[in-house]
Motif scaffolding. Structure first.
Motif, PDB file in Angstrom:
ATOM      1  N   ARG A 194      -2.777  26.592   4.003  1.00 54.61           N
ATOM      2  CA  ARG A 194      -3.438  25.690   4.954  1.00 54.61           C
ATOM      3  C   ARG A 194      -3.318  26.256   6.363  1.00 54.61           C
ATOM      4  O   ARG A 194      -2.212  26.550   6.826  1.00 54.61           O
ATOM      5  N   HIS A 251      -3.699  25.549  10.302  1.00 54.23           N
ATOM      6  CA  HIS A 251      -3.624  24.392  11.191  1.00 54.23           C
ATOM      7  C   HIS A 251      -4.273  24.720  12.531  1.00 54.23           C
ATOM      8  O   HIS A 251      -3.638  25.330  13.397  1.00 54.23           O
ATOM      9  N   LEU A 296      -7.422  26.902   3.416  1.00 56.67           N
ATOM     10  CA  LEU A 296      -8.040  25.617   3.694  1.00 56.67           C
ATOM     11  C   LEU A 296      -7.805  25.267   5.156  1.00 56.67           C
ATOM     12  O   LEU A 296      -6.674  25.334   5.641  1.00 56.67           O
ATOM     13  N   THR A 297      -8.879  24.901   5.847  1.00 55.72           N
ATOM     14  CA  THR A 297      -8.795  24.449   7.229  1.00 55.72           C
ATOM     15  C   THR A 297      -9.325  23.032   7.283  1.00 55.72           C
ATOM     16  O   THR A 297     -10.491  22.797   6.960  1.00 55.72           O
ATOM     17  N   VAL A 298      -8.469  22.081   7.665  1.00 57.50           N
ATOM     18  CA  VAL A 298      -8.870  20.677   7.663  1.00 57.50           C
ATOM     19  C   VAL A 298      -9.119  20.144   9.056  1.00 57.50           C
ATOM     20  O   VAL A 298     -10.102  19.466   9.291  1.00 57.50           O
ATOM     21  N   SER A 349     -13.516  25.027   4.921  1.00 56.06           N
ATOM     22  CA  SER A 349     -13.335  24.222   6.119  1.00 56.06           C
ATOM     23  C   SER A 349     -13.881  22.833   5.848  1.00 56.06           C
ATOM     24  O   SER A 349     -14.871  22.681   5.131  1.00 56.06           O
ATOM     25  N   VAL A 350     -13.245  21.841   6.440  1.00 51.82           N
ATOM     26  CA  VAL A 350     -13.673  20.455   6.278  1.00 51.82           C
ATOM     27  C   VAL A 350     -14.334  19.998   7.570  1.00 51.82           C
ATOM     28  O   VAL A 350     -13.747  20.134   8.653  1.00 51.82           O
ATOM     29  N   THR A 409     -15.230  16.634   2.869  1.00 52.67           N
ATOM     30  CA  THR A 409     -13.901  16.045   2.645  1.00 52.67           C
ATOM     31  C   THR A 409     -12.904  17.109   2.215  1.00 52.67           C
ATOM     32  O   THR A 409     -13.272  18.159   1.679  1.00 52.67           O
ATOM     33  N   GLU A 410     -11.645  16.787   2.416  1.00 54.66           N
ATOM     34  CA  GLU A 410     -10.581  17.697   1.980  1.00 54.66           C
ATOM     35  C   GLU A 410     -10.569  17.828   0.466  1.00 54.66           C
ATOM     36  O   GLU A 410     -10.350  18.919  -0.063  1.00 54.66           O
ATOM     37  N   ALA A 431     -13.106  20.322  -0.584  1.00 56.97           N
ATOM     38  CA  ALA A 431     -12.677  21.672  -0.220  1.00 56.97           C
ATOM     39  C   ALA A 431     -11.634  22.192  -1.205  1.00 56.97           C
ATOM     40  O   ALA A 431     -11.717  23.335  -1.669  1.00 56.97           O
ATOM     41  N   ILE A 432     -10.676  21.348  -1.543  1.00 57.33           N
ATOM     42  CA  ILE A 432      -9.635  21.759  -2.488  1.00 57.33           C
ATOM     43  C   ILE A 432     -10.239  22.032  -3.858  1.00 57.33           C
ATOM     44  O   ILE A 432      -9.863  23.006  -4.525  1.00 57.33           O
TER      45      ILE A 432
END
Length: 139
Positions: free
Chosen positions: A20, A22, A51-53, A87-88, A118-119, A122-123
């Motif tokens: 992830r 940040h 993953l970038t939220v 990316s979300v 949405t996350e 993405a996941i």
């Protein structure tokens, strides 16, 4: 080789191979730390996804240039180990624009990129990429 999460300030590697990023930790001048962390991920030698939220803030021109140069120089290694980047973006207008940009970035850097609302989406996209990689490795 263990990937020590305490070496990372911008990335959370505790869920490796899901890493992830940040954005809220990426203030002006972050590119050098980002490069060190990306090099540590590549040196680990195992496939991963990112993953970038958090919403993407405005990146400084110097950081963007520095990251772009690094990405060009490490394209081959990155495309072999970084299997995907998601990316979300919940805003529908921004989502559409970012999806177009992601297509170009996928071609430029050899890393499959997704932009989802949405996350959870993405996941799921990143999980599919990891499953396909694992299945291909066992064939």
């Amino acid at each position: 080789m263990t990937l020590k999460n305490d070496r990372f300030t911008l990335h959370d590697t505790s869920g490796f191979p899901l890493v992830r990023f940040h954005n809220e930790r990426a203030s002006a001048g972050y590119a050098l730390q980002w490069q060190h962390e990306m090099e540590a991920l590549l040196a680990h030698g195992a496939p991963f996804v990112i993953l970038t939220v958090a919403p993407h803030g405005e990146e400084t021109q110097d950081d963007r240039k520095s990251r772009g140069i690094w990405l060009k120089h490490h394209r081959q290694a990155l495309s072999q180990l970084c299997l995907g980047l998601a990316s979300v973006e919940p805003d529908a207008v921004k989502l559409a624009a970012l999806r177009q940009m992601a297509q170009g970035a996928t071609r430029a850097f050899g890393v499959q990129q997704f932009v989802t609302a949405t996350e959870a989406e993405a996941i799921e996209a990143l999980s599919r990429v990891l499953r396909r990689h694992d299945e291909a490795a066992h064939d």
